[in-house]
Design an enzyme around this catalytic site. Structure first.
Site, mmCIF file in Angstrom:
data_model
loop_
_atom_site.group_PDB
_atom_site.id
_atom_site.type_symbol
_atom_site.label_atom_id
_atom_site.label_comp_id
_atom_site.label_asym_id
_atom_site.label_seq_id
_atom_site.Cartn_x
_atom_site.Cartn_y
_atom_site.Cartn_z
ATOM 1 N N TRP A 323 0.448 -0.994 -0.326
ATOM 2 C CA TRP A 323 0.091 -0.003 -0.354
ATOM 3 C C TRP A 323 1.108 0.986 -0.489
ATOM 4 O O TRP A 323 0.987 1.907 0.959
ATOM 5 C CB TRP A 323 -0.731 0.072 1.100
ATOM 6 N N CYS A 407 -3.166 3.825 3.068
ATOM 7 C CA CYS A 407 -3.807 2.192 2.826
ATOM 8 C C CYS A 407 -4.450 1.804 1.731
ATOM 9 O O CYS A 407 -4.032 2.293 0.838
ATOM 10 C CB CYS A 407 -4.538 1.361 4.148
ATOM 11 N N CYS A 408 -6.053 1.871 1.743
ATOM 12 C CA CYS A 408 -7.239 1.495 1.121
ATOM 13 C C CYS A 408 -7.513 3.619 1.097
ATOM 14 O O CYS A 408 -8.105 4.116 0.302
ATOM 15 C CB CYS A 408 -8.306 0.043 1.108
ATOM 16 N N GLY A 718 -10.083 -2.191 -2.401
ATOM 17 C CA GLY A 718 -8.750 -1.460 -1.740
ATOM 18 C C GLY A 718 -7.500 -1.237 -2.575
ATOM 19 O O GLY A 718 -7.077 0.260 -1.948
#
Lengths: 743, 240
Positions: A323, A407-408, A718
């Site tokens: 990520w 992250c997402c 994500g």
């Protein structure tokens, strides 16, 4: 040379304020992608080298090499290069590309197991050292209560960062470039002195902060030394585009040498870099090819970020994701589009270097973004399936115009907010627990306080709802308490010293909770309300199955009867979470996001009243259950759009696959349909959309013959993965998801 | 008023301009041999009040930019012309327009004329270019179809023609010439789309226990379709 020459001055010159710098200096771009350039010969050669490395890594089962001799830190390794003399942007995590580091601070056992899984053994000297050192993991398990252990074991609370590093913190790496480390160190020292004076009682909180600041300062010095190893003096501000990218990358690199958190995102850097690029282009010291070459090389480095993980970790987060989320576009709070040429340049890397899962390119979509950019994004989605979209019009009101996605889907103000990441709670299991009077349906263990076990008679909605509320409320309290322990220990034993040094001293903390099984729960409650659901008990007297007769409204068809239940489920759980105080004054947030663990959550969950059988996967994130969205793509989007971001400020993830033929007959039609669709979805205050434009058959072919599409990248939840890095089981789950298709 | 609806497709980007929401009615008088949707021939039992349908359609307004809107399809939507007029009236204030996806096989009653007049555009299925084939492959009346197309031309309606190309029936350049000479009497269409005959609806015949007259016909090859479309586009450009 004066690093700040030609920049418009303002508050940012007096205090650390990157947002102010960007807002005063960025140049919006409203054209299309026709100015973009391809690869230079140097980039082509570097990309070729990386390609070979990736093939070698894949052939070795996913891990090319591990340095088992030392513990990862900023100064643990000699400088590494892909090819010395050829690299433009310098710096690798260890002394060689794709060689993974051992980072045991979050959990020592975890680090050992990660090595063993790939046939490596950690140097015994390290083992000895860690015998005398408490890790985060040890700390947490020292204080976990019996109930917490049970909830964790049963899989009601899952993926908790109690054995691995939490991640999701974004250092403001731009500060390194704009101010240089000396200025930042000077500021931190001043902050520390002030904190030491301001508390009359010298409370535990103040002492903790003072110690944090001391740790930060130590690592700020180390970062300078790390950069010096590559021959760069980052004590001073960056003077041109190359240095700006290099300096901020050093900041990021130092952070990921120190920390191996689940998601280490790079933030919102495109407008920032663009300011330097515009200046160099104007001063004639750089060409468009040159700017693209630098962005390409930065992205190439970001594609090499790796951490050492256990196979169990890969079950949760499939495809070896890291990520490196990079947020693009958005609109400033005074209404200017923040699309710059550099936003295009980042997207262009997907053509120059080929589709890729990392960095996780995230477009902050706003209705008012220039059409040329919207069309370009849609084209990139159609061609590469590598980007995701999040609604800037919704987030800007809460996070301003200098937030980024970690992250997402987790928004936070860069350098001003940090997050305590908290995985998720399985709400489908909470319903089963409520029906079973607090017992887990799989293990039969009494986890929550004992209550009424429902009979083998048709369920009455109001009674079920009452029981569910009772247990959801109990669950929410246990969840917050568990998180409080985890983050207390993480701060104590695995504090992110460098990342936090690139934050304001008085940082705002968010505690991010999550839920999984939202659509299973909504459909189950809908079945109980609108159809006839009769529980079936096993020999232990535990409800393990249901007979569901008649039809019922299902989430994903824009039907308020069930969509209102889904909304309520989310709102209720969030409201219950907020009733328990969070560690260190953190504000509660909530996400509906499962990463790829929807498969694993399904495995741990018995049959549910919606007709889902024991062990079957959940839908990912906030998605409707596979195949239940019968009225097509937009109906499905409309249902998800109803979920209220105000109680889900950590994000509502929706992953969407559509066939190219459904979007239109010509490429132009497809681009137009996709942008119209995104505008329509986000106009309803929806939060997030992963877009895949592909055919199911292509995935089936790729699964059966991996050589057909070696770089096939798809958005899963994500984030994107290389399809071939998924296990067969996860590939099958992805293939079974709804593909919106119109013949 | 109520109507029997077969199904909905909320993302129907292929049936008219922009992003469209397709409403599929049941009932059709034609019984074309190449029908992909025999499951729409008979009522489904799912009836919707016009107000209920209008409420549903309003939810998609955010997507109806760039010329998008509702597409009434089927089955034969004009069997429900009065109902369509009622729904259209309810949507008019919201600025939601509609397209008709029809085979034009119905007499021009007042309700049908009103539905056509109110439509933003018509997707007209040109089944076969002469009375003989029309009678052989459908249960419709060729003259009725021609009068419908005449009306579209007279009222200067925006029209996209569409024809399903079936291997062994009309998959040749000569066959297309036949269509072109028929079309010459009407205004030039904005588009003329050829659609490939496919076999993905065959299972429906089996499920419904209806004889499928083309069960031995293979799907049309995509490359051949492109060739024919290119030929048609060339001829259309030359002829005007």
């Amino acid at each position: 040379m004066n690093a700040w020459r030609t920049f418009q001055t303002g508050r940012w010159t007096e205090e650390i304020d990157v947002r102010d710098f960007i807002n005063r200096n960025f140049t919006p771009y409203s054209g299309d992608g026709s100015f973009l350039r391809g690869m230079t010969a140097r980039t082509r050669s570097a990309a070729e080298r990386v390609k070979k490395l990736l093939i070698a890594e894949n052939e070795k089962g996913g891990v090319l090499d591990v340095d088992t001799e030392r513990i990862s830190s900023l100064l643990a390794y000699a400088p590494g290069y892909i090819q010395k003399g050829e690299d433009l942007i310098l710096g690798l995590q260890t002394d060689a590309p794709l060689k993974r580091a051992v980072n045991p601070f979050a959990g020592y056992r975890n680090a050992v197991q990660s090595c063993e899984a790939y046939g490596y053994t950690i140097n015994p000297e390290i083992t000895t050292k860690f015998e005398y050192r408490t890790t985060h993991n040890t700390g947490v398990f020292r204080v976990y209560t019996q109930t917490m252990r049970k909830a964790r074991h049963a899989g009601i609370l899952t993926g908790l960062p109690d054995a691995y590093a939490r991640g999701r913190i974004i250092g403001d790496y731009r500060r390194v470039a704009l101010y240089g480390m000396d200025r930042l160190i000077e500021q931190k020292k001043a902050d520390k002195a002030a904190v030491g004076e301001r508390d009359f009682d010298m409370s535990a909180e103040t002492i903790q902060l003072l110690e944090d600041l001391a740790k930060q300062l130590e690592f700020m010095e180390q970062l300078k030394e790390m950069a010096a190893g590559y021959g760069c003096d980052i004590s001073r501000p960056a003077e041109n585009t190359y240095e700006a990218i290099q300096w901020l990358y050093f900041g990021y690199l130092g952070a990921i040498k120190e920390q191996n958190g689940a998601a280490n995102s790079i933030g919102r850097i495109s407008a920032f870099i663009d300011i330097y690029a515009e200046r160099d282009l104007a001063e004639g010291t750089l060409t468009e090819e040159g700017v693209q070459e630098l962005i390409d090389d930065l992205v190439l480095k970001l594609r090499l970020v790796r951490h050492l993980r256990t196979p169990e970790y890969n079950d949760l987060f499939a495809g070896d994701p890291v990520w490196v989320t990079c947020s693009l576009a958005g609109v400033s709070t005074d209404g200017r589009s923040m699309v710059t040429k550099t936003c295009f340049r980042f997207l262009q890397t997907l053509y120059n270097l080929g589709p890729s899962a990392e960095p996780n390119l995230t477009v902050l979509w706003a209705q008012s973004l220039p059409q040329g950019f919207k069309d370009f994004c849609a084209q990139v989605s159609i061609d590469t399936d590598s980007i995701q979209y999040e609604n800037d019009d919704v987030m800007r009101g809460m996070y301003g115009d200098d937030y980024a996605i970690a992250c997402c889907v987790s928004a936070m103000k860069v350098g001003k907010q940090m997050q305590y990441f908290g995985a998720r709670c399985n709400l489908a299991k909470v319903l089963l627990m409520a029906l079973n009077g607090g017992k887990d349906e799989k293990f039969g263990e009494q986890i929550a306080p004992a209550g009424k076990v429902f009979d083998e008679k048709p369920l009455v909605y109001e009674e079920v709802l009452e029981a569910y509320k009772k247990y959801a409320s109990w669950m929410a309290n246990l969840y917050v308490k568990t998180m409080n322990i985890i983050h207390y220990m993480h701060d104590k034993y695995a504090y992110e010293r460098l990342m936090m040094s690139l934050h304001d001293t008085d940082v705002e903390r968010l505690m991010a909770f999550g839920i999984s099984g939202m659509s299973v729960l909504a459909d189950s409650l809908s079945a109980i309300k609108y159809a006839k659901v009769t529980p079936v008990k096993d020999e232990r007297g535990i409800i393990t199955d249901f007979v569901t007769e008649g039809d019922f409204p299902k989430f994903g068809n824009d039907d308020d009867r069930v969509d209102d239940i889904a909304k309520w489920v989310v709102e209720y759980f969030y409201q219950e979470l907020c009733k328990t105080k969070a560690y260190r004054g953190a504000r509660h947030t909530l996400s509906i996001l499962t990463i790829t663990s929807n498969v694993m959550y399904g495995k741990k969950t018995g049959s549910t009243p919606d007709g889902r059988k024991e062990g079957e996967p959940f839908a990912p994130g906030a998605n409707p259950m596979h195949g239940r969205d019968a009225e097509g793509a937009l109906a499905s989007l409309n249902s998800v759009a109803k979920l209220d971001y105000r109680c889900c400020q950590d994000g509502i993830s929706n992953t969407f696959s559509v066939t190219p033929e459904t979007l239109g007959r010509t490429n132009g039609d497809r681009v137009r349909t996709l942008t119209t669709m995104l505008d329509g979805y986000f106009a309803q205050d929806a939060h997030h959309l992963n877009v895949n434009v592909l055919n199911r058959q292509k995935l089936i072919d790729a699964m059966n013959d991996p050589t057909l599409y070696p770089s096939l990248t798809i958005r899963v939840s994500g984030y994107a993965v290389n399809f071939h890095k998924l296990t067969r089981e996860k590939q099958e789950e992805v293939i079974s998801r709804t593909f919106h298709e119109k013949l | 008023m109520k109507a029997d609806l077969h199904s909905f497709e909320s993302l129907a980007a292929l049936d008219g301009e922009g992003v469209r929401y397709a409403v599929f009615f049941t009932g059709c008088p034609l019984r074309c041999v190449c029908c992909h949707n025999p499951d729409t021939w008979h009522p489904s039992g799912r009836e919707y009040e016009s107000g209920e349908l209008a409420r549903k359609l309003r939810r998609y307004r955010p997507y109806f930019r760039n010329g998008g809107g509702v597409t009434f399809s089927g089955g034969e939507p004009l069997l429900h012309a009065a109902y369509i007029n009622e729904v259209a009236a309810l949507l008019r204030d919201d600025g939601i327009g509609y397209a008709l996806d029809t085979s034009g096989a119905l007499p021009l009653t007042d309700a049908v004329r009103q539905a056509v007049d109110g439509a933003d555009m018509v997707l007209l299925d040109v089944k076969y270019p002469n009375a003989k084939q029309y009678a052989a492959y459908t249960k419709g009346d060729f003259d009725t179809f021609c009068r419908f197309a005449d009306y579209l031309s007279e009222t200067r309606k925006r029209v996209w023609y569409r024809t399903v190309i079936i291997p062994g029936v009309n998959d040749s350049e000569e066959a297309l010439d036949g269509y072109l000479s028929l079309l010459a009497r009407w205004n030039r269409p904005e588009k003329y789309e050829l659609l490939a005959f496919h076999t993905m609806g065959f299972y429906k015949y089996e499920k419904l226990g209806i004889r499928n007259p083309l069960c031995d016909t293979p799907p049309l090859d995509a490359a051949r379709l492109r060739e024919l479309q290119a030929y048609l586009d060339r001829r259309l450009a030359l002829s005007r």
